[in-house]
Design a protein around this motif. Sequence first.
Motif, PDB file in Angstrom:
ATOM      1  N   ILE A  75     -21.118 -20.405   0.671  1.00  0.00           N
ATOM      2  CA  ILE A  75     -22.432 -19.973   1.129  1.00  0.00           C
ATOM      3  C   ILE A  75     -22.377 -18.640   1.886  1.00  0.00           C
ATOM      4  O   ILE A  75     -23.137 -17.733   1.600  1.00  0.00           O
ATOM      5  CB  ILE A  75     -23.102 -21.076   1.986  1.00  0.00           C
ATOM      6  N   LYS A  76     -21.450 -18.534   2.830  1.00  0.00           N
ATOM      7  CA  LYS A  76     -21.389 -17.311   3.637  1.00  0.00           C
ATOM      8  C   LYS A  76     -20.393 -16.283   3.114  1.00  0.00           C
ATOM      9  O   LYS A  76     -20.291 -15.193   3.666  1.00  0.00           O
ATOM     10  CB  LYS A  76     -21.052 -17.662   5.085  1.00  0.00           C
ATOM     11  N   LYS A  77     -19.626 -16.663   2.092  1.00  0.00           N
ATOM     12  CA  LYS A  77     -18.634 -15.766   1.493  1.00  0.00           C
ATOM     13  C   LYS A  77     -17.594 -15.298   2.510  1.00  0.00           C
ATOM     14  O   LYS A  77     -17.231 -14.130   2.575  1.00  0.00           O
ATOM     15  CB  LYS A  77     -19.301 -14.546   0.829  1.00  0.00           C
ATOM     16  N   TRP A  78     -17.109 -16.251   3.333  1.00  0.00           N
ATOM     17  CA  TRP A  78     -16.068 -15.931   4.304  1.00  0.00           C
ATOM     18  C   TRP A  78     -14.713 -15.989   3.640  1.00  0.00           C
ATOM     19  O   TRP A  78     -14.484 -16.797   2.738  1.00  0.00           O
ATOM     20  CB  TRP A  78     -16.078 -16.938   5.446  1.00  0.00           C
ATOM     21  N   GLY A  79     -13.788 -15.151   4.109  1.00  0.00           N
ATOM     22  CA  GLY A  79     -12.406 -15.192   3.659  1.00  0.00           C
ATOM     23  C   GLY A  79     -11.646 -16.264   4.425  1.00  0.00           C
ATOM     24  O   GLY A  79     -12.137 -16.805   5.421  1.00  0.00           O
ATOM     25  N   LYS A  80     -10.438 -16.543   3.968  1.00  0.00           N
ATOM     26  CA  LYS A  80      -9.624 -17.619   4.570  1.00  0.00           C
ATOM     27  C   LYS A  80      -9.302 -17.374   6.038  1.00  0.00           C
ATOM     28  O   LYS A  80      -9.267 -18.313   6.829  1.00  0.00           O
ATOM     29  CB  LYS A  80      -8.334 -17.812   3.774  1.00  0.00           C
ATOM     30  N   GLN A  81      -9.080 -16.116   6.413  1.00  0.00           N
ATOM     31  CA  GLN A  81      -8.724 -15.838   7.809  1.00  0.00           C
ATOM     32  C   GLN A  81      -9.865 -16.182   8.768  1.00  0.00           C
ATOM     33  O   GLN A  81      -9.636 -16.716   9.842  1.00  0.00           O
ATOM     34  CB  GLN A  81      -8.296 -14.383   7.970  1.00  0.00           C
ATOM     35  N   ARG A  82     -11.086 -15.890   8.375  1.00  0.00           N
ATOM     36  CA  ARG A  82     -12.240 -16.217   9.225  1.00  0.00           C
ATOM     37  C   ARG A  82     -12.415 -17.737   9.300  1.00  0.00           C
ATOM     38  O   ARG A  82     -12.704 -18.284  10.360  1.00  0.00           O
ATOM     39  CB  ARG A  82     -13.500 -15.552   8.652  1.00  0.00           C
ATOM     40  N   ILE A  83     -12.222 -18.409   8.181  1.00  0.00           N
ATOM     41  CA  ILE A  83     -12.347 -19.864   8.153  1.00  0.00           C
ATOM     42  C   ILE A  83     -11.303 -20.497   9.077  1.00  0.00           C
ATOM     43  O   ILE A  83     -11.627 -21.360   9.887  1.00  0.00           O
ATOM     44  CB  ILE A  83     -12.223 -20.405   6.706  1.00  0.00           C
ATOM     45  N   VAL A  84     -10.060 -20.019   8.989  1.00  0.00           N
ATOM     46  CA  VAL A  84      -8.982 -20.531   9.843  1.00  0.00           C
ATOM     47  C   VAL A  84      -9.320 -20.297  11.315  1.00  0.00           C
ATOM     48  O   VAL A  84      -9.195 -21.192  12.148  1.00  0.00           O
ATOM     49  CB  VAL A  84      -7.618 -19.883   9.484  1.00  0.00           C
ATOM     50  N   GLN A 107      -8.761 -18.719  -8.056  1.00  0.00           N
ATOM     51  CA  GLN A 107      -9.466 -17.826  -8.984  1.00  0.00           C
ATOM     52  C   GLN A 107     -10.855 -17.477  -8.450  1.00  0.00           C
ATOM     53  O   GLN A 107     -11.268 -16.319  -8.461  1.00  0.00           O
ATOM     54  CB  GLN A 107      -9.613 -18.482 -10.366  1.00  0.00           C
ATOM     55  N   GLU A 108     -11.556 -18.514  -7.992  1.00  0.00           N
ATOM     56  CA  GLU A 108     -12.902 -18.333  -7.448  1.00  0.00           C
ATOM     57  C   GLU A 108     -12.851 -17.451  -6.198  1.00  0.00           C
ATOM     58  O   GLU A 108     -13.716 -16.611  -5.971  1.00  0.00           O
ATOM     59  CB  GLU A 108     -13.498 -19.710  -7.114  1.00  0.00           C
ATOM     60  N   TYR A 109     -11.797 -17.636  -5.400  1.00  0.00           N
ATOM     61  CA  TYR A 109     -11.620 -16.875  -4.163  1.00  0.00           C
ATOM     62  C   TYR A 109     -11.515 -15.381  -4.470  1.00  0.00           C
ATOM     63  O   TYR A 109     -12.218 -14.559  -3.888  1.00  0.00           O
ATOM     64  CB  TYR A 109     -10.360 -17.372  -3.437  1.00  0.00           C
ATOM     65  N   ILE A 110     -10.641 -15.048  -5.417  1.00  0.00           N
ATOM     66  CA  ILE A 110     -10.419 -13.641  -5.770  1.00  0.00           C
ATOM     67  C   ILE A 110     -11.662 -13.025  -6.425  1.00  0.00           C
ATOM     68  O   ILE A 110     -12.073 -11.915  -6.076  1.00  0.00           O
ATOM     69  CB  ILE A 110      -9.178 -13.493  -6.687  1.00  0.00           C
ATOM     70  N   SER A 111     -12.294 -13.759  -7.336  1.00  0.00           N
ATOM     71  CA  SER A 111     -13.480 -13.185  -7.995  1.00  0.00           C
ATOM     72  C   SER A 111     -14.635 -13.025  -7.003  1.00  0.00           C
ATOM     73  O   SER A 111     -15.374 -12.046  -7.073  1.00  0.00           O
ATOM     74  CB  SER A 111     -13.895 -14.009  -9.213  1.00  0.00           C
ATOM     75  N   THR A 112     -14.780 -13.959  -6.055  1.00  0.00           N
ATOM     76  CA  THR A 112     -15.815 -13.835  -5.024  1.00  0.00           C
ATOM     77  C   THR A 112     -15.547 -12.603  -4.164  1.00  0.00           C
ATOM     78  O   THR A 112     -16.467 -11.852  -3.838  1.00  0.00           O
ATOM     79  CB  THR A 112     -15.852 -15.099  -4.131  1.00  0.00           C
ATOM     80  N   PHE A 113     -14.270 -12.389  -3.838  1.00  0.00           N
ATOM     81  CA  PHE A 113     -13.906 -11.220  -3.028  1.00  0.00           C
ATOM     82  C   PHE A 113     -14.306  -9.920  -3.736  1.00  0.00           C
ATOM     83  O   PHE A 113     -14.948  -9.055  -3.138  1.00  0.00           O
ATOM     84  CB  PHE A 113     -12.398 -11.210  -2.729  1.00  0.00           C
ATOM     85  N   HIS A 114     -13.941  -9.784  -5.009  1.00  0.00           N
ATOM     86  CA  HIS A 114     -14.249  -8.554  -5.749  1.00  0.00           C
ATOM     87  C   HIS A 114     -15.760  -8.341  -5.878  1.00  0.00           C
ATOM     88  O   HIS A 114     -16.255  -7.232  -5.688  1.00  0.00           O
ATOM     89  CB  HIS A 114     -13.575  -8.574  -7.132  1.00  0.00           C
TER      90      HIS A 114
END
Length: 159
Positions: A75-84, A107-114
């Motif tokens: 929903i918020k498109k946060w990366g793993k570091q923010r979640i941690v 895969q979803e993580y990387i495509s969401t990032f791009h």
Amino acid sequence: MKYTPPQSVTVTEAIKKMEHYCAYQDRCHKEVMEKLKTMHLIPEAKEKIILHLLEHNFLHEERFAKSFARGKFRIKKWGKQRIVRELKFRQISEYNIKTALKEIDEQEYISTFHELAEKKYDTISVSDPYKKRKKLIDYLLYRGWEQHLVFEKARELTH
């Protein structure tokens, strides 16, 4: 203005309120403790309520961590570091944090990032390429995306 003492609730009432509070949305222990503080209960009563919530599966730290990680990513498109960082702030154990991160498909993580980086880059209206690059980097780092991904993407988009 006259002082009105805090309204006291019975343990049974507090249990019902806390069951509803936890059923509405997954909660962590820290949130539940803060909510109980507002009810002005004695420590023994708080302990009894926490035990009740745990025994009846209203309070489940691992489930909370997993749904938190999935939700903040999708929903918020946060990366793993923010979640941690946010899970640590909520005093979630390292084990549960690791388990929660497994909920995010690589895969979803990387495509969401791009997707997020490109969309943001297109909306930055600064003409100076260095300032535009800095704004993109700051935005992505704040969102908790890994530095190597951020700098690689910024290089790719600004060249």
